[in-house]
Scaffold this motif. Structure first.
Motif, short mmCIF file in Angstrom:
data_model
loop_
_atom_site.label_atom_id
_atom_site.label_comp_id
_atom_site.label_asym_id
_atom_site.label_seq_id
_atom_site.Cartn_x
_atom_site.Cartn_y
_atom_site.Cartn_z
N ALA A 168 20.88 51.12 148.08
CA ALA A 168 21.28 51.57 146.79
C ALA A 168 20.49 52.50 146.84
O ALA A 168 19.50 52.32 146.38
N GLU A 169 20.29 53.71 146.54
CA GLU A 169 20.28 54.57 145.85
C GLU A 169 19.29 54.34 144.56
O GLU A 169 18.42 54.31 144.21
N ASP A 170 20.52 54.24 143.91
CA ASP A 170 20.39 53.76 142.42
C ASP A 170 19.28 52.28 142.15
O ASP A 170 18.56 52.29 141.19
N MET B 293 14.78 51.26 151.69
CA MET B 293 15.36 52.29 152.67
C MET B 293 16.79 51.67 152.77
O MET B 293 17.97 51.82 153.45
N THR C 190 16.61 62.73 142.52
CA THR C 190 17.27 63.53 143.62
C THR C 190 16.03 62.38 144.80
O THR C 190 15.18 62.57 144.77
N ARG C 191 17.53 62.25 145.86
CA ARG C 191 16.46 61.13 147.50
C ARG C 191 14.72 60.00 146.79
O ARG C 191 14.72 60.55 146.90
N ARG C 192 15.63 59.53 145.89
CA ARG C 192 15.04 58.70 145.43
C ARG C 192 14.73 57.52 146.82
O ARG C 192 13.26 56.88 146.29
N LYS C 193 15.81 57.49 146.85
CA LYS C 193 14.71 56.50 148.31
C LYS C 193 13.95 56.81 149.48
O LYS C 193 12.73 56.12 149.31
N ALA D 1 16.42 52.08 144.01
CA ALA D 1 15.06 51.82 144.97
C ALA D 1 13.97 51.89 144.15
O ALA D 1 13.07 51.27 144.49
N LYS D 2 14.13 52.23 142.85
CA LYS D 2 13.20 51.99 141.84
C LYS D 2 12.68 51.04 141.77
O LYS D 2 11.76 50.62 141.69
#
Length: 526
Positions: free
Chosen positions: A35-37, A32, A116-119, A39-40
């Motif tokens: 960064a979004e990219d 959380m 989308t909304r990966r976090k 997260a995975k």
């Protein structure tokens, strides 16, 4: 120096269960905050770390006499006698390791699926891992219930946000079914707590509760309904196909591999030890065996006519869990061990099938079987993994599915021969629904232009599927290490049931003839 290395196993045992439980929560906050990219990658790193730590359980866990090992207990809500209590035995160790293996594989398999909304998605996956691990480690019944309910929340959002067109319907149906069953179980838990007078929610306190046969039957029904919905057993299964079809691929993997096992785990961990008199009442046994067989046969027939490959695989879960049910309620060593191996094998093979179907969907954006054909010609590695996984699912000798179903059927045959013979036809029906799908997807004519450019497995996808395929073969060829670790704990459960031979009738203080009949030497229902 020698003393230091000798102390390493003990030091590992002191903290590892807590680490397996709470490291995913630390990963959740890391995801959380990132960064979004990223997260995975962060989620995969944390879940992978948990898996590496769990590998030590394979060597450090000592089945001993079959009781709990690595136990720890700290008061949590002292006024109620609730403790933060964890432990591991030969039943839960495999469920924990299945969880720690499946979660990073599902996360890695979602890298190209979740856009989308990966976090939020990966945070929920880690929270779900904590909930499932907590279910399998908790030795305080209240704590178990907290984790059991916790798993509903992330799965509801995973299906409801990242699912298909009917995702809201599927998510609400899943939540309502499981929540209703869970509430009945909570009522039963509170009844035992107050009636026992122990002032504790510990597993041992519930084992020692003095219950009449009438109380056992009602409490058994409440627990069985909660776990039966989770399994799910026929006819409580109707939420499962909708949830599987609408869930994103990683959600389907977790649902099939882990969440369903919480129900069958509950049968072994709670129903048989807590209510041994009710569990062997001839009417109860007959009903549970009938539901198990009905699930095996009915689900196979329904799966055979499904045009959607994902829905077909969803129905196979009902059939596989039927084998677990009959193995458990056969109440023999072979039956219980077979049920456990089916749980492990189903988690591996069905999880792999959903991953493979997700890869097909990523490439072709369809799950209809008729839209494929000839894939094996252009994607040989994909076809190889698909065939091995499908054969493990139907129980081909040399695969994990065969070992589990064979032991479950042998264990059932020891006490209920007719039931075992009828259930064995489910193996034939499994071939009837699975092999035509394999034929139509992989080996029919390559007559659709879209399939000519079907990409073979990437390196990431090989890493995702490789461990699962290896386990299917390992367990199928050499199951002894698994059976050896689970047998003492299975024996403890059966000894608890055996003690109920001398259970007294709640009415006149005489031995209950129904219990004697259920445990007669012939072992057949009368």
């Amino acid at each position: 120096m020698t003393d230091f290395f000798a102390s390493i196993p003990a030091l590992y045992e002191d903290w590892v269960l807590h680490a397996l439980l709470w490291l995913p929560v630390a990963g959740l906050f890391h995801v959380m905050a990132a960064a979004e990219d990223r997260a995975k990658h962060i989620a995969f790193s944390w879940s992978g770390t948990v898996f590496v730590l769990s590998l030590g359980l394979w060597w450090s866990f000592d089945p001993g006499g079959g009781g709990f090992a690595m136990q720890s207990s700290t008061p949590w809500i002292e006024s109620w006698g609730v403790s933060y209590a964890l432990g591991l035995d030969g039943i839960s160790v495999f469920m924990v390791m299945l969880t720690t293996l499946t979660t990073p594989i599902a996360i890695l398999g979602s890298f190209e699926y979740i856009k989308t909304r990966r976090k939020a998605f990966y945070a929920l996956m880690l929270l779900l891992q904590t909930g499932v691990v907590g279910v399998f480690l908790a030795t305080d019944i209240f704590l178990f219930y907290v984790f059991f309910e916790l798993t509903l929340i992330p799965m509801y959002f995973i299906v409801g946000i990242w699912g298909g067109e009917r995702r809201i319907y599927a998510a609400v149906k899943f939540f309502l079914y499981t929540a209703v069953g869970s509430l009945l179980m909570l009522v039963a838990i509170l009844y035992i707590y107050f009636s026992s007078g122990s002032g504790s929610f510990s597993y041992e306190a519930f084992l020692g509760a003095d219950l009449t046969m009438r109380e056992q039957l009602w409490l058994f029904a409440a627990f069985a309904l909660a776990f039966g919905i989770k399994v799910p057993i026929f006819p409580l299964h109707t939420w499962l196909p909708d949830a599987h079809v609408e869930a994103p691929t990683p959600g389907s993997v977790i649902l099939a591999s882990l969440l369903l096992k919480m129900g069958t785990y509950g049968f072994l961990r709670f129903l048989l030890p807590f209510f041994p008199g009710a569990a062997q009442h001839p009417t109860v046994v007959a009903v549970m065996l009938a539901l198990g067989v009905a699930g095996i046969i009915y689900a196979a027939w329904v799966a055979a006519v499904q045009p959607d490959a994902k829905k077909l695989v969803a129905y196979t879960s009902v059939a596989h869990m039927g084998f677990v049910v009959i193995g458990v309620f056969a109440m023999t060593v072979n039956g219980l061990q077979g049920g456990l191996v089916v749980m492990i094998s189903h988690g591996i093979s069905t999880g792999a099938l959903f991953l493979l179907l997700g890869m097909m969907y990523e490439r072709r954006h369809t799950r209809r079987i008729e839209d494929f054909g000839g894939i094996g010609r252009v994607a040989p590695f994909f076809a190889t993994a698909f065939v091995i996984t499908a054969l493990a699912s139907i129980g081909l000798p040399g695969t994990s599915g065969f070992i589990g179903e064979f032991l479950a059927l042998i264990g059932t045959f020891e006490t209920h021969a007719v039931t075992a013979i009828i259930a064995a036809t489910g193996v034939i029906f499994a071939a009837y629904y699975m092999l035509p799908m394999v034929q139509r997807v992989l080996f029919n004519r390559l007559d659709k232009p879209e399939n000519r450019t079907f990409a073979d497995l990437s390196r990431r996808e090989c890493v995702v599927l490789g461990p699962l395929v290896a386990l299917m073969i390992w367990i199928g060829v050499h199951p002894a290490p698994f059976l050896r670790r689970m047998e003492p704990s299975v024996q403890v459960v059966l000894e608890r049931v055996e003690e109920a031979r001398t259970a007294l009738s709640p009415y006149d203080g005489a031995p209950d003839p129904d219990v004697e009949v259920a445990l007669s030497p012939a072992g057949e229902e009368e």
